[in-house]
Every structure is written in C-alpha cells, then in structure tokens.
Motif scaffolding. Sequence first.
Motif, short mmCIF file in Angstrom:
data_model
loop_
_atom_site.label_atom_id
_atom_site.label_comp_id
_atom_site.label_asym_id
_atom_site.label_seq_id
_atom_site.Cartn_x
_atom_site.Cartn_y
_atom_site.Cartn_z
N ARG A 255 0.81 -1.21 0.00
CA ARG A 255 0.00 0.00 0.00
C ARG A 255 0.85 1.27 0.00
N ALA A 256 2.00 1.20 0.60
CA ALA A 256 2.87 2.39 0.67
C ALA A 256 3.50 2.62 -0.71
N ARG A 257 2.81 3.44 -1.51
CA ARG A 257 3.27 3.69 -2.86
C ARG A 257 4.48 4.62 -2.87
N ALA A 258 5.47 4.29 -3.69
CA ALA A 258 6.66 5.13 -3.79
C ALA A 258 6.32 6.41 -4.53
N ALA A 259 6.93 7.52 -4.10
CA ALA A 259 6.67 8.83 -4.70
C ALA A 259 7.25 8.91 -6.10
N GLY A 260 6.59 9.71 -6.95
CA GLY A 260 7.06 9.92 -8.31
C GLY A 260 8.04 11.07 -8.39
N TYR A 261 8.33 11.50 -9.62
CA TYR A 261 9.32 12.55 -9.84
C TYR A 261 8.92 13.86 -9.16
N VAL A 262 7.73 14.35 -9.47
CA VAL A 262 7.28 15.64 -8.93
C VAL A 262 7.11 15.56 -7.42
N GLU A 263 6.54 14.49 -6.95
CA GLU A 263 6.34 14.34 -5.50
C GLU A 263 7.67 14.31 -4.76
N THR A 264 8.64 13.59 -5.30
CA THR A 264 9.95 13.49 -4.66
C THR A 264 10.65 14.84 -4.62
N ALA A 265 10.66 15.55 -5.74
CA ALA A 265 11.31 16.86 -5.80
C ALA A 265 10.61 17.87 -4.90
N THR A 266 9.28 17.87 -4.94
CA THR A 266 8.51 18.82 -4.13
C THR A 266 8.72 18.58 -2.64
N ALA A 267 8.69 17.33 -2.22
CA ALA A 267 8.89 17.01 -0.81
C ALA A 267 10.28 17.43 -0.34
N LEU A 268 11.29 17.21 -1.17
CA LEU A 268 12.65 17.59 -0.80
C LEU A 268 12.79 19.10 -0.66
N VAL A 269 12.25 19.84 -1.60
CA VAL A 269 12.35 21.30 -1.57
C VAL A 269 11.59 21.87 -0.38
N ARG A 270 10.42 21.34 -0.08
CA ARG A 270 9.64 21.82 1.06
C ARG A 270 10.35 21.54 2.38
N ARG A 271 11.01 20.42 2.45
CA ARG A 271 11.67 20.03 3.69
C ARG A 271 13.01 20.73 3.90
N ASP A 272 13.82 20.79 2.84
CA ASP A 272 15.20 21.29 3.00
C ASP A 272 15.55 22.50 2.13
N GLY A 273 14.60 22.97 1.33
CA GLY A 273 14.89 24.11 0.47
C GLY A 273 15.39 23.68 -0.90
N ALA A 274 15.35 24.62 -1.85
CA ALA A 274 15.73 24.31 -3.23
C ALA A 274 17.19 23.89 -3.35
N SER A 275 18.04 24.41 -2.46
CA SER A 275 19.47 24.08 -2.54
C SER A 275 19.73 22.59 -2.33
N ALA A 276 18.77 21.90 -1.70
CA ALA A 276 18.94 20.46 -1.45
C ALA A 276 19.02 19.67 -2.75
N LEU A 277 18.48 20.24 -3.82
CA LEU A 277 18.54 19.55 -5.12
C LEU A 277 19.97 19.45 -5.63
N TRP A 278 20.86 20.30 -5.09
CA TRP A 278 22.25 20.30 -5.55
C TRP A 278 23.20 19.69 -4.51
N ARG A 279 22.68 18.87 -3.61
CA ARG A 279 23.53 18.19 -2.65
C ARG A 279 24.52 17.27 -3.36
#
Length: 311
Positions: A255-279
């Motif tokens: 039941r625990a569906r894995a997040a897709g592209y947009v969901e994964t990117a959005t969750a990361l940015v909301r949690r750690d900010g846009a700079s997290a995309l360049w870790r």
Amino acid sequence: GDARRAVGMAATLDPGTQAGIGAFAGLVEVSVNQPLHTLKNFTQDGRVLPMNPAVWYRGWSAGVLIGVPMAVVQFGGSRSLERAFGSASSFGSSVGDPRDDDVPAARWSTRVASAALAGAVSGAVINPLDVCMTQQQKFGGSLRAVATRLARTHGASVATRAAWATMAREGAYACGYLCAAPWLRDRLDGHAVTMGGGGGRGAEGNGGHRSSSSASSSWNGFVAAASAGAAAGVLTQPVDTVKTLMQSNLGDGGRARAAGYVETATALVRRDGASALWRGTAPRAIRIASATFVLATVNERAGECAAGASW
C-alpha cells in the motif's frame, strides 16, 4: 586542431570498432574514478572516507558492470545513429579536419543529437543495475541478494524506477564528453595558434615548438574536458538527486506507494529548500569532469590508432 582531426577520424570508424573503444574507455574511466565515486557516496551519506585504498575501490566490479556497457552503448550507439541520420556527409557544418575534404564527418547538430540519444539509451540499459546499486549502498548485501529481494518485493517494474531521470542524466553526460569537450578543446587549440602567431605546419619544423604545441594541446584537452564535465554535473545534479531518492525509497511493495518525480522533488524542496537539489554537487562534478577527460582522451587516442594514426 588535434581534437578536430581526431573526431574526424572517429567519424570514419564503424560502430563495432567505436563500441570496442567504448568498452576500453569505460574500463579505464571506472578504474581511475572509483575513489571519487566512493568519496561522493560517503559525502552524501555524511561519512568520513577512511584512508584505506581497499575501501576506495569497494564496488569496483559493480562499477565496471555499469560503466563498460554504458560506454559501449554511448560510443557505438552514437556512431550508429550518426550513420542512420545520414550524417557522414561532406555537406554542411562539420567537425572534421578542413584539410581532409575526403573524410566524412558529422555536423555538430547531428553529433549532439546522436550523443544525446545514445546516452539516453545507455541510461535505460543500466537503470536496473543502478537501482540495485542504490539499494545496496543503503541496505548492504550482495548485488544478487539485493536483486532477488527487489524482484520478490516490488516485481519486475522496479527495474524501471526513475528510468527517465537516468536517461536524461546519461544523455547530457554523453553530450559532454562526445561533443562539448572536443568542441571546446578545438576552440582553445585554435586560440592558442592565433595567439602564438603561427600555424601547426610551421610548428612541425621545430622540435621545441612542436613539444610546446603538444603540451598546450594536452592542457587544452584537460581544461575542455573539466569544463564540459563540471557543467554537465552541475546542470544535471537536480535530476540525479531526484533519481537517487526515488531509487532509494521504493515503498513497501504494497500500500505504501513510492513517490514519483514531482512528489519526490517537491517534498525535498519543502523540507530542506531548493538548494537540497544540488547536494553532493562538488564530488560529483569533480568525478564527471575527470570521467569526461578520461573518456574524451581515450576516444581520441584510440580512434587515431584504430584509424591508422600514430599516438
């Protein structure tokens, strides 16, 4: 320039020879850059890399399983696509040596498109093993054990997890070392000749000038590869980050569906900010710059040898 002449020679090689060069280039690249790859993984995990060469080369065999097929597809596939597109023509803008009018060469636009498509195909080819590698780094175990667990828990579809991101990343990577690096090196070589006030034929008459020209060309090759590789690394880092997170977090297979592209990117940015995309950009950019230099250099030199030129 040397890069223009080498790429022109490479354009005369058949896809099988180009694929063989790719296999050798991939083996060299993985062997040279494995410590940088290990450093990148340790940095992303917040761990300190121990001063133990055995640890630096941990996972080398798995790296070869990814790197060699990837380079084979990118080298041979790019050449096949150029031929399929009818790019081996003397018409239009070409990357061949202008002094060798009889040498067929691909136009830049076709070469870039061929490299991008070959890179994307290679991304699809290596993605199943990439998923296994990401899971292995997170949970441990052998590649075989990880693959078995993933197949039982998530089914065959797990092999395509984040495949589009992998394809986009490899498409940009292939364009970096097959197109951008030789293009930039050729421009740097041409600038050096202009600033030096002489041409390549004049330099051949003087041993000292020839050695200086060779050293300058080698340096230009390094600068071009480093620049192209670093640029590709920075530009594709957000894609690579999302890919890694998607392949690392697969859900429970139920039941625990894995997040897709947009969901994964959005969750990361909301949690750690846009700079997290360049870790992890620094170690990855360094590795890609080094890989670009190794692959571009092997492609040029091996291409010259295969075409009958001397080193």
